[in-house]
Design an enzyme around this catalytic site. Sequence first.
Site, short mmCIF file in Angstrom:
data_model
loop_
_atom_site.label_atom_id
_atom_site.label_comp_id
_atom_site.label_asym_id
_atom_site.label_seq_id
_atom_site.Cartn_x
_atom_site.Cartn_y
_atom_site.Cartn_z
N SER A 1 -38.58 45.83 -25.86
CA SER A 1 -37.49 46.74 -26.20
C SER A 1 -37.21 47.79 -25.14
CB SER A 1 -37.79 47.44 -27.54
OG SER A 1 -38.96 48.23 -27.43
N SER A 2 -38.09 47.90 -24.14
CA SER A 2 -37.87 48.89 -23.08
C SER A 2 -38.69 48.53 -21.85
CB SER A 2 -38.26 50.30 -23.57
OG SER A 2 -39.65 50.37 -23.84
N GLY A 3 -38.46 49.28 -20.77
CA GLY A 3 -39.27 49.15 -19.57
C GLY A 3 -39.24 47.79 -18.91
N ARG B 1 -42.26 46.99 -31.86
CA ARG B 1 -42.45 47.66 -33.15
C ARG B 1 -41.19 48.35 -33.65
NH1 ARG B 1 -47.58 51.28 -31.79
NH2 ARG B 1 -46.31 51.52 -29.91
N SER C 1 -50.50 43.02 -16.44
CA SER C 1 -51.61 43.96 -16.26
C SER C 1 -51.08 45.18 -15.53
CB SER C 1 -52.74 43.27 -15.48
OG SER C 1 -53.83 44.13 -15.27
N TYR D 1 -57.55 53.30 -19.85
CA TYR D 1 -56.49 52.34 -19.57
C TYR D 1 -56.96 51.17 -18.70
CZ TYR D 1 -51.92 50.72 -17.78
OH TYR D 1 -50.83 49.97 -17.41
N GLY E 1 -43.26 43.63 -26.34
CA GLY E 1 -42.97 44.90 -25.69
C GLY E 1 -41.63 44.84 -24.98
N ASP F 1 -46.06 44.63 -34.98
CA ASP F 1 -47.11 45.16 -34.11
C ASP F 1 -48.02 44.00 -33.74
OD1 ASP F 1 -49.31 46.37 -32.91
OD2 ASP F 1 -49.25 48.12 -34.23
N LYS G 1 -34.74 50.25 -31.56
CA LYS G 1 -34.73 50.02 -30.11
C LYS G 1 -34.52 48.54 -29.81
CE LYS G 1 -37.73 52.06 -27.46
NZ LYS G 1 -39.02 52.57 -26.94
N LYS H 1 -56.78 46.65 -18.86
CA LYS H 1 -56.00 45.84 -17.93
C LYS H 1 -56.89 44.91 -17.10
CE LYS H 1 -51.93 47.32 -19.06
NZ LYS H 1 -50.92 46.41 -19.65
#
Length: 332
Positions: free
Chosen positions: A41-43, A64, A172, A186, A39, A93, A68, A190
Amino acid sequence: MLLLAAAFIVAFVLLLYMVSPLISPKSLKLPGAHVVVTGGSSGIGKCIAIECYKQGAFITLIARDENKLLQTKKEIEKYSVNDKQVVLCISVDVSKDYEQVENVLKQAQEKLGPVDMLVNCAGTSVTGKFEDIEVNSFERLMAVNYLGSVYPSRAVIATMKERRMGRIVFVSSQAGQLGLFGYTAYSPTKFALRGLAEALQMEVKPYNVYVTVAYPPDTDTPGFAEESKTKPLETKLISETSSVCQAEQVARVIVKDAIQGNFNSSVGSDGYMLSILTSGMSPVTSITEGLQQVVCMGIFRIVGLFYLGSFDSIVRRCMMQREKSETADKTE
């Protein structure tokens, strides 16, 4: 007699503070280390990759979206500290096919060496009332948020144990410590990471491999912006009781805690309180941490009850307003 007892307690606590660093894990050195971020590629994932790269690490980014990934690679490379550093991008993925995840991580290790730190940051969110959320959303979130962390961890753990060195981070959420209105799909995914982390830490600790569970609060990321578009009113009002953090700030805290081998990683005063309140039977990295939990648990529980009462009041008020609005519509 009381003075003697007080002096003994003070001396004992000071001794624990002095001894604590001796039994804590040795910090992982990031210069030259191979850090894998899913994960990424961002954030928060991207910011963690940048933070590690700034400290001299080699980075493997997994996500994925290939476009990006390539954009993020260029952004990260601006922060290089030497000419030897490499940013490797892999489009896959991590939640669908374990064998595929295992193969791409083998390729990454062949190019950049064994994984020293794995940061499981791949995740997604869906908000809404329990009865309004599509059933397949529960399945998808469990696959991405939970299995998307299981598969990469499973692929690197054997090598870490053989080398007697490694860090695994599960990102988390504070929604993985406290169940809130609108997060019925959600939050469980977590919470599941916490159980996985506790069990895994007990297995790998003798091999000098340490697990960190990060509980970031609401963080200013593209994912959070997208999630906010569909939040129920109750969720929005509850979220207003806490501030939104910057992804860079959260990333710095997570990286620091991970290299130190801390089991819990939290941000801000609310995060600290929640980590104490939900510590339960979770591992402690130092005697100091254990003492803090013992001393603060009671008073934080009192504060937590006020928070819960406030949240219940928000939900009840929204329900009454909605019912009044529906009644008014019917009478018109």
